[in-house]
Motif scaffolding. Structure first.
Motif, PDB file in Angstrom:
ATOM      1  N   GLN A  47     -57.604 -82.232 -57.155  1.00  0.00           N
ATOM      2  CA  GLN A  47     -56.173 -81.599 -57.229  1.00  0.00           C
ATOM      3  C   GLN A  47     -56.061 -80.256 -56.579  1.00  0.00           C
ATOM      4  N   MET A  48     -57.110 -79.360 -56.799  1.00  0.00           N
ATOM      5  CA  MET A  48     -57.014 -78.017 -56.369  1.00  0.00           C
ATOM      6  C   MET A  48     -57.864 -77.865 -54.894  1.00  0.00           C
ATOM      7  N   ARG A  49     -57.891 -78.694 -54.330  1.00  0.00           N
ATOM      8  CA  ARG A  49     -58.067 -78.852 -52.894  1.00  0.00           C
ATOM      9  C   ARG A  49     -57.018 -79.478 -52.128  1.00  0.00           C
ATOM     10  N   HIS A  50     -55.905 -79.758 -52.843  1.00  0.00           N
ATOM     11  CA  HIS A  50     -54.567 -80.011 -52.158  1.00  0.00           C
ATOM     12  C   HIS A  50     -54.682 -81.298 -51.355  1.00  0.00           C
ATOM     13  N   LEU A  51     -55.304 -82.487 -52.200  1.00  0.00           N
ATOM     14  CA  LEU A  51     -55.150 -83.666 -51.224  1.00  0.00           C
ATOM     15  C   LEU A  51     -53.930 -84.415 -51.570  1.00  0.00           C
ATOM     16  N   ASP A  52     -53.420 -84.946 -50.596  1.00  0.00           N
ATOM     17  CA  ASP A  52     -52.334 -85.834 -50.856  1.00  0.00           C
ATOM     18  C   ASP A  52     -52.632 -86.937 -51.668  1.00  0.00           C
ATOM     19  N   LYS A  53     -51.782 -88.066 -52.164  1.00  0.00           N
ATOM     20  CA  LYS A  53     -52.142 -88.879 -53.055  1.00  0.00           C
ATOM     21  C   LYS A  53     -53.028 -89.872 -52.634  1.00  0.00           C
ATOM     22  N   ARG A  54     -52.972 -90.403 -51.447  1.00  0.00           N
ATOM     23  CA  ARG A  54     -53.751 -91.580 -50.724  1.00  0.00           C
ATOM     24  C   ARG A  54     -55.116 -90.998 -50.335  1.00  0.00           C
ATOM     25  N   ALA A  55     -55.174 -89.691 -49.919  1.00  0.00           N
ATOM     26  CA  ALA A  55     -56.503 -89.011 -49.682  1.00  0.00           C
ATOM     27  C   ALA A  55     -57.161 -88.795 -51.012  1.00  0.00           C
ATOM     28  N   PHE A  56     -56.438 -88.355 -51.974  1.00  0.00           N
ATOM     29  CA  PHE A  56     -57.057 -88.098 -53.213  1.00  0.00           C
ATOM     30  C   PHE A  56     -57.712 -89.564 -53.755  1.00  0.00           C
ATOM     31  N   ARG A  57     -56.925 -90.674 -53.610  1.00  0.00           N
ATOM     32  CA  ARG A  57     -57.521 -91.871 -54.225  1.00  0.00           C
ATOM     33  C   ARG A  57     -58.526 -92.018 -53.427  1.00  0.00           C
ATOM     34  N   ALA A  58     -58.494 -91.892 -52.146  1.00  0.00           N
ATOM     35  CA  ALA A  58     -59.602 -92.529 -51.398  1.00  0.00           C
ATOM     36  C   ALA A  58     -60.837 -91.774 -51.380  1.00  0.00           C
ATOM     37  N   THR A  59     -60.642 -90.459 -51.582  1.00  0.00           N
ATOM     38  CA  THR A  59     -62.076 -89.717 -51.736  1.00  0.00           C
ATOM     39  C   THR A  59     -62.524 -89.888 -52.952  1.00  0.00           C
ATOM     40  N   PHE A  60     -61.827 -89.910 -54.031  1.00  0.00           N
ATOM     41  CA  PHE A  60     -62.445 -90.378 -55.490  1.00  0.00           C
ATOM     42  C   PHE A  60     -63.051 -91.728 -55.537  1.00  0.00           C
ATOM     43  N   GLN A  61     -62.691 -92.948 -54.813  1.00  0.00           N
ATOM     44  CA  GLN A  61     -63.295 -93.764 -54.741  1.00  0.00           C
ATOM     45  C   GLN A  61     -64.780 -93.704 -53.981  1.00  0.00           C
ATOM     46  N   ALA A  62     -64.947 -92.907 -53.271  1.00  0.00           N
ATOM     47  CA  ALA A  62     -66.211 -92.671 -52.445  1.00  0.00           C
ATOM     48  C   ALA A  62     -67.269 -92.144 -53.513  1.00  0.00           C
ATOM     49  N   ILE A  63     -66.684 -91.058 -54.394  1.00  0.00           N
ATOM     50  CA  ILE A  63     -67.666 -90.469 -55.157  1.00  0.00           C
ATOM     51  C   ILE A  63     -68.129 -91.766 -56.432  1.00  0.00           C
ATOM     52  N   ALA A  64     -66.917 -92.449 -56.887  1.00  0.00           N
ATOM     53  CA  ALA A  64     -67.098 -93.109 -57.765  1.00  0.00           C
ATOM     54  C   ALA A  64     -68.064 -94.561 -57.216  1.00  0.00           C
ATOM     55  N   LEU A  65     -68.052 -94.667 -56.176  1.00  0.00           N
ATOM     56  CA  LEU A  65     -68.867 -95.672 -55.666  1.00  0.00           C
ATOM     57  C   LEU A  65     -70.294 -95.293 -55.558  1.00  0.00           C
TER      58      LEU A  65
END
Length: 251
Positions: A166-184
């Motif tokens: 959030q504090m890197r100011h990603l938009d909603k789609r980029a936020f969700r996508a990047t989070f999935q890479a970490i989660a995987l």
């Protein structure tokens, strides 16, 4: 309800099966809508009736499924540079958390997590989520470690990682996508650690297989909502979920 998650409970107690399916569906509906929260919601609700050491491995497998499906869907939206320090930090945290989970009661460590989550929510509300200062990428390492520890203990390292993204100011789609890479990455490593520590067993894998259709349906319907909500609503939804999780851990 029975004290253990096992396939016998599902076949002999229909109400138990319905309860588990409803929790998993709701958790993964939220996961697809705002990008995270399935592990935290599932573990928070299921651990009220079942041991954390059995709930977390089942939720891990469900989260792995969610990470694969959402990650494939959002692959082109991932911000790879954000993962440079987040993933190494998460791996260190995962190992620490798995050791703690194997040798102590994870519930004893929830107070600090609840305080951290609510402190961040208050800060974000005061600063307004869309106007929060942009933090340096160096914060990825400590928040990644914290997220890894939380992930091992409670089935989802969302809060620290959400705060960073959030504090890197990603938009909603980029936020969700990047989070999935970490989660995987986290899911795969945690799976190996849980197998090594004897936490992930065949009966729990069977329970996962029974819950997978509910998770997939939740992801499908939640993705439709994700595509419709605007950025401001998305940010506020993440803070609302974090508030609920923080209060749960304190209580």
């Amino acid at each position: 309800m029975m004290a253990h998650l096992a396939i016998a409970d599902l076949t002999h107690r229909p109400e138990l099966f319905v309860f588990l399916e409803a929790v998993v569906f709701a958790a993964f509906y939220v996961r697809a809508t705002i990008g995270f929260g399935s592990g935290l919601i599932s573990v928070a609700l299921l651990s009220l009736s079942f041991p954390v050491k059995e709930v977390v491995p089942v939720v891990l497998l469900l989260d792995l499924l969610g990470s694969i499906l959402l990650g494939a869907y959002d692959f082109r939206e991932m911000h790879w540079r954000e993962l440079t320090w987040l993933i190494p930090g998460s791996l260190v945290g995962l190992a620490i958390g798995a050791l703690v989970l194997a040798h102590t009661h994870a519930q004893r460590l929830t107070l600090f997590l609840g305080i951290f989550i609510l402190a961040y929510v208050v800060y974000a509300i005061v600063a307004k989520p869309e106007r929060m200062p942009r933090i340096a990428r160096a914060w990825a390492l400590p928040l990644g470690v914290f997220g890894g520890i939380v992930g091992s203990l409670y089935g989802g390292g969302g809060p620290p990682l959400v705060a960073y993204l959030q504090m890197r100011h990603l938009d909603k789609r980029a936020f969700r996508a990047t989070f999935q890479a970490i989660a995987l990455t986290d899911n795969i490593v945690r799976g190996g650690l849980y197998i090594g520590f004897g936490l992930l067993t065949w009966p729990l894998t069977v329970v996962f297989a029974a819950m997978a259709p509910a998770a997939a349906l939740g992801l499908y319907l939640g993705n439709h909502l994700h595509m419709r909500i605007n950025q401001r609503m998305f940010l506020r939804a993440t803070l609302a979920l974090l508030t609920a999780v923080g209060v749960k851990y304190l209580v």
